[in-house]
Scaffold this motif. Structure first.
Motif, PDB file in Angstrom:
ATOM      1  N   UNK A   2      32.392 -31.451  15.605  1.00 26.18           N
ATOM      2  CA  UNK A   2      30.983 -31.531  15.205  1.00 26.18           C
ATOM      3  C   UNK A   2      30.547 -30.184  14.652  1.00 26.18           C
ATOM      4  N   UNK A   3      29.663 -30.188  13.696  1.00 21.50           N
ATOM      5  CA  UNK A   3      29.064 -28.928  13.279  1.00 21.50           C
ATOM      6  C   UNK A   3      27.592 -29.145  12.952  1.00 21.50           C
ATOM      7  N   UNK A   4      26.788 -28.120  13.254  1.00 23.62           N
ATOM      8  CA  UNK A   4      25.350 -28.245  12.997  1.00 23.62           C
ATOM      9  C   UNK A   4      24.778 -26.845  12.746  1.00 23.62           C
ATOM     10  N   UNK A   5      23.812 -26.745  11.847  1.00 25.71           N
ATOM     11  CA  UNK A   5      23.192 -25.455  11.542  1.00 25.71           C
ATOM     12  C   UNK A   5      21.919 -25.252  12.368  1.00 25.71           C
ATOM     13  N   UNK A   6      21.675 -23.993  12.759  1.00 28.97           N
ATOM     14  CA  UNK A   6      20.467 -23.656  13.534  1.00 28.97           C
ATOM     15  C   UNK A   6      19.873 -22.343  13.022  1.00 28.97           C
ATOM     16  N   UNK A  12      13.930 -11.423  19.994  1.00 25.82           N
ATOM     17  CA  UNK A  12      14.988 -10.426  20.145  1.00 25.82           C
ATOM     18  C   UNK A  12      16.345 -10.907  19.640  1.00 25.82           C
ATOM     19  N   UNK A  13      16.422 -12.166  19.215  1.00 28.04           N
ATOM     20  CA  UNK A  13      17.695 -12.663  18.716  1.00 28.04           C
ATOM     21  C   UNK A  13      18.704 -12.856  19.832  1.00 28.04           C
ATOM     22  N   UNK A  59      18.053 -15.561  11.793  1.00 27.58           N
ATOM     23  CA  UNK A  59      19.436 -15.709  11.317  1.00 27.58           C
ATOM     24  C   UNK A  59      19.846 -17.189  11.328  1.00 27.58           C
ATOM     25  N   UNK A  60      20.547 -17.595  10.250  1.00 26.42           N
ATOM     26  CA  UNK A  60      21.116 -18.943  10.207  1.00 26.42           C
ATOM     27  C   UNK A  60      22.493 -18.899  10.845  1.00 26.42           C
ATOM     28  N   UNK A  61      22.708 -19.776  11.827  1.00 27.89           N
ATOM     29  CA  UNK A  61      24.053 -19.838  12.405  1.00 27.89           C
ATOM     30  C   UNK A  61      24.520 -21.289  12.451  1.00 27.89           C
ATOM     31  N   UNK A  62      25.823 -21.419  12.483  1.00 26.52           N
ATOM     32  CA  UNK A  62      26.388 -22.769  12.569  1.00 26.52           C
ATOM     33  C   UNK A  62      27.184 -22.874  13.858  1.00 26.52           C
ATOM     34  N   UNK A  63      26.967 -23.977  14.566  1.00 27.36           N
ATOM     35  CA  UNK A  63      27.698 -24.236  15.805  1.00 27.36           C
ATOM     36  C   UNK A  63      28.794 -25.235  15.475  1.00 27.36           C
ATOM     37  N   UNK A  80      19.369 -25.156  23.607  1.00 29.08           N
ATOM     38  CA  UNK A  80      19.185 -23.778  24.082  1.00 29.08           C
ATOM     39  C   UNK A  80      18.746 -22.860  22.925  1.00 29.08           C
ATOM     40  N   UNK A  81      19.413 -23.010  21.786  1.00 28.11           N
ATOM     41  CA  UNK A  81      19.054 -22.163  20.635  1.00 28.11           C
ATOM     42  C   UNK A  81      17.634 -22.506  20.165  1.00 28.11           C
ATOM     43  N   UNK A  82      17.334 -23.798  20.085  1.00 26.83           N
ATOM     44  CA  UNK A  82      16.030 -24.213  19.579  1.00 26.83           C
ATOM     45  C   UNK A  82      14.887 -23.858  20.520  1.00 26.83           C
ATOM     46  N   UNK A  83      15.215 -23.684  21.809  1.00 29.94           N
ATOM     47  CA  UNK A  83      14.164 -23.297  22.753  1.00 29.94           C
ATOM     48  C   UNK A  83      13.991 -21.780  22.773  1.00 29.94           C
ATOM     49  N   UNK A  84      14.703 -21.063  21.896  1.00 23.20           N
ATOM     50  CA  UNK A  84      14.616 -19.594  21.887  1.00 23.20           C
ATOM     51  C   UNK A  84      15.174 -19.002  23.166  1.00 23.20           C
TER      52      UNK A  84
END
Lengths: 89, 599
Positions: A2-6, A12-13, A59-63, A80-84
């Motif tokens: 699977x791959x998805x962009x976030x 603070x990143x 930053x754009x990252x892909x999981x 987790x990423x979307x909840x900051x």
């Protein structure tokens, strides 16, 4: 596989504590989990690698996840990423 | 995130500034490891990793104990206290790093490839990380290199410990950013003493107690200080903004806007109070019922005279001379001229006598080159070769000072004071030496005062118990309470684990003080007190009640002591003083002390 962009949204990143939380969560899954930023692709279960991605706010990252529990892993880590990373800012 | 940590406040005042963290620098050397030794070296590295993990696990497990979920620290801290969970969240990244292949595998590959030692391999990996982080364009993320540095240093320390005993690293020659607050494991008196000169506003140490030499120096320098703040370096990072509240022994890290405003107001308030006291500068130290009290100042450096002038002190009751031996790098021992100039500088800057204490090296005052001169540091330095004992043993150290003191006595009123006297014999020996030096000076046509008073410090129970026997041989006594309490109660001043037993109000201490003061008064011998107790406002009336008429205190507390003296009535102090002297336990004494202070 699977791959998805976030997009990283917390102020603070992927700093040390956020990275630790992310890595701890990734470790719960047996799947192979990778994070990609631009051309750079790293093991998401290595905190050093995750920190070295230098993924700041915006930053754009892909999981990229491959393995038996890939669906659940994508769901949990994406959340987790979307909840900051549960941080206020 | 803002949070508060508590230690022992040893020097009051509020300072606000960026923290500057001192860590012992570890020197890494490369050496070759032959193929047959490699497995052992790799194992050594793995052991160090495991020990480092174990350290962190312990720390993490202690956090809930150190920071129980409560908030009873008062208004200052409400809303800014960290929870155990928050603090633990700082440790987790480090624990993960110790399990990361970048630290568990790559250094081992480097060792195999280069046939080098574990420390060197780890250092190579560290350099690589640093470069990668420094190439980042996000400043905050870039600063995370400190997390990695801390983890790597933790492993390095474990590695070095398996090789050689950890050594004290000298800190003295370091530069500090202007206006910073220094945080260190511990500081030598030499380090401490140099801080204000380097623009340091306050300091915080993880070890030490209320009466370690470091703490005393901080008070005399008038810079806020907190000691015994265990593990502070685990939670603070370079550049964090710190509020140091020396009175309460608390630091606030990265205070929010409201806390910061509160501390700034408090800081101003304290300055205003000092301003009020400064009006007492010209006023005499005379009690309500007309008894004149002599108030001297304690100094450490010739430059302290600026602070002394602001207090209107009657003279110098304790001029410590150890500074002449500190921070000397490779200049060797100070010569007679250096001594002489330092004394004359002070004599010219003050009205009234200057009491020069001869070298009190040893114990917690180890100085540059001291160890090599004296030999290995003994297990029990406080009971070893220190003070007048060392001076009498090493005349090359003592004689230039004696000559300089005697020569200075021709410039102004000088009194010479001997530290750590325990036997009358020591006084005889010093007097013999003084006569020799006087003959030399006469032959050289140098001026000196043949009647310069020579006194003994009362710091050891032996001299306190039989001070009457010493009276014929000394011109004055000066009580050094810090050491007297240490030796009477068998409490190491620099060991904070027994710091709670350090009790100036212990009946044994009070009896000794009363004996010395009483016997001196009977013999009409001048007795002063130059220890910390004299400058602690709580004890001033009790000491006046015992009959003390000469106080020597740090410049920063002098005006406060004067204020108390001017509001005390000697005729009313006697009954309560007697009750305190007969009190059986400290809590009763505390209550009586509160009464005497409320008169």
């Amino acid at each position: 596989m699977l791959q998805q962009d976030f997009t990283i949204i917390n102020k603070l990143g992927l700093h040390a504590r956020a990275a630790a939380l992310f890595v701890r969560t990734a470790m719960r899954f047996s799947s192979c989990i990778e994070l990609q930023k631009g051309q750079q692709r790293v093991d998401a279960k290595s905190i050093m690698n995750v920190m070295l991605l230098a993924a700041g706010k915006g930053t754009q990252i892909q999981l990229r996840i491959k393995g038996e529990d890939e669906i659940e892993a994508m769901c949990v880590l994406g959340e987790l990423i979307q909840s900051g990373f549960g941080e206020d800012e | 995130m803002s949070f508060t940590l508590h230690g022992i406040g040893v020097s009051r005042g509020i300072a606000i500034g960026p923290v500057h963290i001192l860590r012992p620098q570890v020197e890494i050397n490369e050496y070759r490891i032959e193929a047959e030794q490699l497995p052992a070296e790799i194992q050594r590295y793995r052991n160090a990793l495991e020990q480092a993990r174990e350290e962190l696990r312990k720390i993490r497990d202690q956090i809930p104990l150190i920071y129980p979920a409560r908030d009873n620290t008062g208004e200052v801290d409400s809303g800014v206290s960290a929870t155990a969970v928050e603090i633990a969240s700082f440790i987790d990244p480090h624990m993960l790093m110790l399990d990361d292949a970048m630290l568990t595998q790559i250094p081992i590959e480097i060792m195999k490839e280069k046939h080098c030692n574990a420390e060197w391999a780890l250092q190579q990996q560290h350099i690589r990380f640093t470069e990668l982080f420094e190439a980042m364009d996000n400043e905050y993320l870039q600063a995370r290199k400190h997390d990695i540095q801390q983890v790597i240093e933790r492993i390095q320390r474990r590695l070095l410990r398996t090789q050689q005993p950890p050594e004290e690293e000298p800190l003295d020659a370091r530069e500090f950013p202007e206006g910073c607050i220094v945080l260190a494991d511990d500081l030598t008196p030499a380090d401490t003493a140099m801080m204000p000169h380097r623009g340091v506003k306050a300091f915080v140490t993880e070890h030490g107690g209320m009466n370690s030499h470091t703490a005393i120096i901080a008070r005399s320098l008038g810079i806020p200080a907190i000691v015994g703040l265990r593990s502070a370096r685990r939670y603070l990072r370079r550049g964090d903004t710190l509020v140091v509240d020396g009175l309460r022994g608390a630091i606030v890290c990265n205070p929010d806007v409201r806390s910061l405003r509160y501390f700034k107001i408090l800081q101003t308030e304290q300055k205003r109070r000092r301003g009020e006291l400064s009006r007492l500068r010209e006023a005499p130290a005379v009690t309500c019922d007309g008894q004149l009290i002599t108030l001297y100042a304690n100094i450490e450096f010739p430059t302290d005279m600026q602070a002394v002038k602001r207090t209107g002190a009657n003279g110098i009751g304790l001029y410590r001379t150890e500074f002449l031996h500190m921070n000397r790098d490779d200049r060797g021992q100070p010569d007679e001229e250096e001594h002489y100039e330092a004394y004359v500088h002070v004599l010219r800057a003050v009205d009234g006598p200057v009491t020069i204490r001869t070298l009190d090296l040893g114990a917690d005052k180890q100085v540059d080159g001291g160890a090599s001169r004296i030999g290995a540091v003994p297990a029990n330095p406080a009971l070893g070769l220190r003070g007048v004992r060392l001076c009498l043993k090493d005349l090359s150290l003592f004689k230039p000072q004696l000559r300089a003191i005697l020569r200075a006595s021709s410039v102004g009123p000088v009194r010479m004071m001997l530290p750590m006297v325990t036997s009358i014999q020591e006084i005889h020996q010093v007097r013999q030496l003084v006569r020799e030096v006087q003959r030399e000076l006469s032959a050289e046509k140098q001026a000196f005062d043949p009647d310069m008073p020579i006194g003994a410090m009362i710091e050891v129970p032996s001299i306190a118990i039989c001070s009457d026997l010493f009276i014929p041989y000394v011109d004055f006594f000066s009580i050094g309470t810090n050491d007297l309490i240490q030796y009477t109660l068998a409490i190491d001043r620099v060991d904070d684990s027994v710091g709670y037993l350090y009790e100036p109000l212990h009946p044994a201490v009070l009896r000794l003080l009363n004996t010395v003061i009483g016997q001196s008064l009977n013999a009409q011998k001048v007795v002063s007190m130059c220890g910390e107790m004299a400058g602690d406002g709580r004890y001033v009336r009790l000491l006046l009640g015992m009959g003390l008429r000469y106080f020597s205190v740090n410049p920063e507390t002098l005006l406060e002591v004067k204020h108390i003296i001017r509001h005390s009535d000697l005729s009313k102090l006697h009954p309560l003083t007697q009750r305190i002297l007969h009190s059986q336990d400290t809590s009763e004494t505390e209550a009586l002390l509160a009464q005497i202070n409320a008169l």
